[in-house]
Design an enzyme around this catalytic site. Structure first.
Site, PDB file in Angstrom:
ATOM      1  N   ASP A  37       0.869  -1.173   0.000  1.00 51.41           N
ATOM      2  CA  ASP A  37       0.000   0.000   0.000  1.00 51.41           C
ATOM      3  C   ASP A  37       0.908   1.225   0.000  1.00 51.41           C
ATOM      4  O   ASP A  37       1.598   1.511   0.977  1.00 51.41           O
ATOM      5  CB  ASP A  37      -0.915  -0.034   1.236  1.00 51.41           C
ATOM      6  CG  ASP A  37      -1.949   1.095   1.206  1.00 51.41           C
ATOM      7  OD1 ASP A  37      -1.619   2.184   0.707  1.00 51.41           O
ATOM      8  OD2 ASP A  37      -3.068   0.880   1.710  1.00 51.41           O
ATOM      9  N   LYS A  75      -6.710   9.858  -1.624  1.00 51.54           N
ATOM     10  CA  LYS A  75      -5.772  10.663  -0.844  1.00 51.54           C
ATOM     11  C   LYS A  75      -4.922  11.525  -1.777  1.00 51.54           C
ATOM     12  O   LYS A  75      -5.433  12.446  -2.374  1.00 51.54           O
ATOM     13  CB  LYS A  75      -4.950   9.739   0.048  1.00 51.54           C
ATOM     14  CG  LYS A  75      -5.781   8.654   0.781  1.00 51.54           C
ATOM     15  CD  LYS A  75      -6.763   9.208   1.788  1.00 51.54           C
ATOM     16  CE  LYS A  75      -7.771   8.175   2.298  1.00 51.54           C
ATOM     17  NZ  LYS A  75      -7.216   6.955   2.852  1.00 51.54           N
TER      18      LYS A  75
HETATM   19  C1  LIG Z   1      -7.731   5.593   3.131  1.00 50.60           C
HETATM   20  C2  LIG Z   1      -6.819   4.447   2.983  1.00 50.60           C
HETATM   21  C3  LIG Z   1      -7.253   3.233   2.426  1.00 50.60           C
HETATM   22  C4  LIG Z   1      -8.700   3.009   2.019  1.00 50.60           C
HETATM   23  O1  LIG Z   1      -9.029   3.785   0.924  1.00 50.60           O
HETATM   24  P1  LIG Z   1     -10.536   4.331   0.609  1.00 50.60           P
HETATM   25  O2  LIG Z   1     -10.326   5.064  -0.666  1.00 50.60           O
HETATM   26  O3  LIG Z   1     -10.961   5.161   1.763  1.00 50.60           O
HETATM   27  O4  LIG Z   1     -11.379   3.102   0.452  1.00 50.60           O
HETATM   28  C5  LIG Z   1      -6.329   2.228   2.253  1.00 50.60           C
HETATM   29  N1  LIG Z   1      -5.042   2.389   2.633  1.00 50.60           N
HETATM   30  C6  LIG Z   1      -4.589   3.523   3.188  1.00 50.60           C
HETATM   31  C7  LIG Z   1      -3.163   3.640   3.586  1.00 50.60           C
HETATM   32  C8  LIG Z   1      -5.463   4.592   3.383  1.00 50.60           C
HETATM   33  O5  LIG Z   1      -5.009   5.721   3.946  1.00 50.60           O
END
Ligand SMILES: *Cc1c(COP(=O)(O)O)cnc(C)c1O
Length: 398
Positions: A188, A213
């Protein structure tokens, strides 16, 4: 005049041009936004052939699109651009980061590989999705050093987040990738973005983003994406078609636009974050500061006093979950983003009750510091009306 080939272009150039190379030939400057759900065709034999081809291979269909859950040209532009930025063959976009993770887990489970090895901390809902077994997967939580020993014949995925949400803990990706052997490593990369880190270059097979984000960057679009090899992308497209977690074309349009400023935003926001981290680390009202060696615009810190008072005391900074926007946000992970993770598991992942997570935006560093300084000092009077939870009247009623 010098020419640059696509292979040697810098990230800043790719961010502005990738996914848009055909626009000039089309006589367009901005990318077209295609909102069609369906596409007319009098040639149903050709459509049938395209559907068969997709069912057999998962390759992006050639020729005119058939149905928007299968393929959308605006979303495809965002996918192409993100793949170029991450240095992967392909990318597959989803409705949210969680939809992207869901599809990845379903692909592996569909191959009979239901076991996942994961390193804490992860984003709270990712932790919950794995721990709950909602998708029929089983998780073994390990330290990065424990990955190799935890692998089983039915292990389909190893998952890490670095820098991790919310502690900003970092993992040596090359070492974990080696420990994975043949098992795909999913990283991630939401916090670092390809501007600061390209996990593919360290051996990750799958790179996941909550595009909500930094990729979107303005707090107005929800999306997710997996950048990967084309073989993995084919399986992800088939699961996306079957389960329907598609990215809306308007979101694809906004994400493509967001990518063009990603390098500038991330570098500017990171410079301010590094400065605030330095000041927080030197401040006696703060007992711990976490700022990653790779850089980035996220800062985590632990105030000596009550963290809820800091949240209550900010004025310029917005007290809200999420991150990666042009404005600065702060939240208390144990209460909000990681609330769904049981307290013991939060603790073992380093998420204590004092920890605050701040996503630094594009405001001036001095203005942000003045706000933090006042919030930390507890000097702030209660906000007028803070105790009232009345709804603000609709404009028509004013
Ligand atoms: C927000 C987030 C997610 C999930 O993403 P969404 O777009 O809210 O479903 C996954 N991994 C990280 C590191 C995040 O900050």
């Amino acid at each position: 005049m010098e020419t640059t080939s696509a292979a040697t272009r810098s990230l800043a150039t790719e961010a502005v041009h990738a996914g848009r190379e055909d626009l000039a030939a089309l006589g367009l400057h901005a990318a077209p936004l295609d909102l069609s759900t369906t596409y007319p065709s009098h040639d149903s034999r050709a459509e049938a052939a395209r559907l068969d081809e997709f069912a057999a291979t998962g390759a992006r269909p050639d020729g005119p699109p058939v149905y928007s859950r299968l393929d959308n040209p605006t979303v495809a532009r965002f996918e192409d651009a993100l793949a170029r930025l991450e240095g992967t063959e392909s990318a597959v976009a989803f409705a949210s980061g969680m939809a992207a993770l869901t599809a990845t887990l379903l692909v592996r489970a569909g191959a009979g590989l239901r076991h996942v090895v994961a390193v804490r901390p992860l984003y709270g809902c990712s932790d919950h999705l794995l721990s709950s077994g909602l998708l029929g997967t089983e998780v073994t939580w390990v330290d990065p050093e424990g990955v190799a020993a935890a692998l089983r014949p039915d292990t389909g995925l190893v998952m890490v987040e670095t820098p991790a949400n919310p502690t900003l803990a970092e993992t040596d990706l090359a070492a974990v990738a080696r420990a994975c052997g043949e098992v795909p490593l999913l990283v991630d990369n939401t916090f670092a973005t390809p501007v600061l880190q390209r996990p593919r270059e360290s051996g990750a097979r799958l790179v996941l983003h909550s595009a909500t984000k930094y990729l979107g960057g303005h707090g107005d679009v929800l999306g997710g994406v997996v950048a990967c090899d084309e073989e993995s992308a084919r399986a992800l497209r088939q699961v996306r078609f079957a389960t329907g977690g598609v990215l809306h074309p308007l979101a694809g349009y906004l994400l493509l636009r967001g990518l063009s400023t990603l390098p500038v935003r991330v570098r500017a926001q990171s410079a301010t974050a590094a400065e605030l981290a330095r000041r927080l680390a030197a401040d006696p009202r703060v007992t711990a500061v976490h700022y990653p060696s790779v850089g980035g615009a996220m800062v985590a810190f632990e105030p000596a006093g009550d963290p809820h008072e800091v949240i209550a005391g900010v004025r310029l900074i917005t007290p809200a979950v999420s991150l990666g926007s042009v404005d600065t946000l702060i939240q208390h992970p144990a209460s909000i983003s990681h609330r769904i993770v049981p307290e013991d598991d939060r603790r073992s992942g380093g998420i204590g009750g004092k920890l605050l997570r701040m996503s630094v935006g594009l405001e001036d560093a001095e203005d942000l510091w003045a706000d933090l300084d006042a919030a930390l000092s507890g000097r702030r009077p209660p906000r007028p009306g803070a105790e009232r939870r009345e709804r603000i009247p609709e404009p028509a009623a004013l």
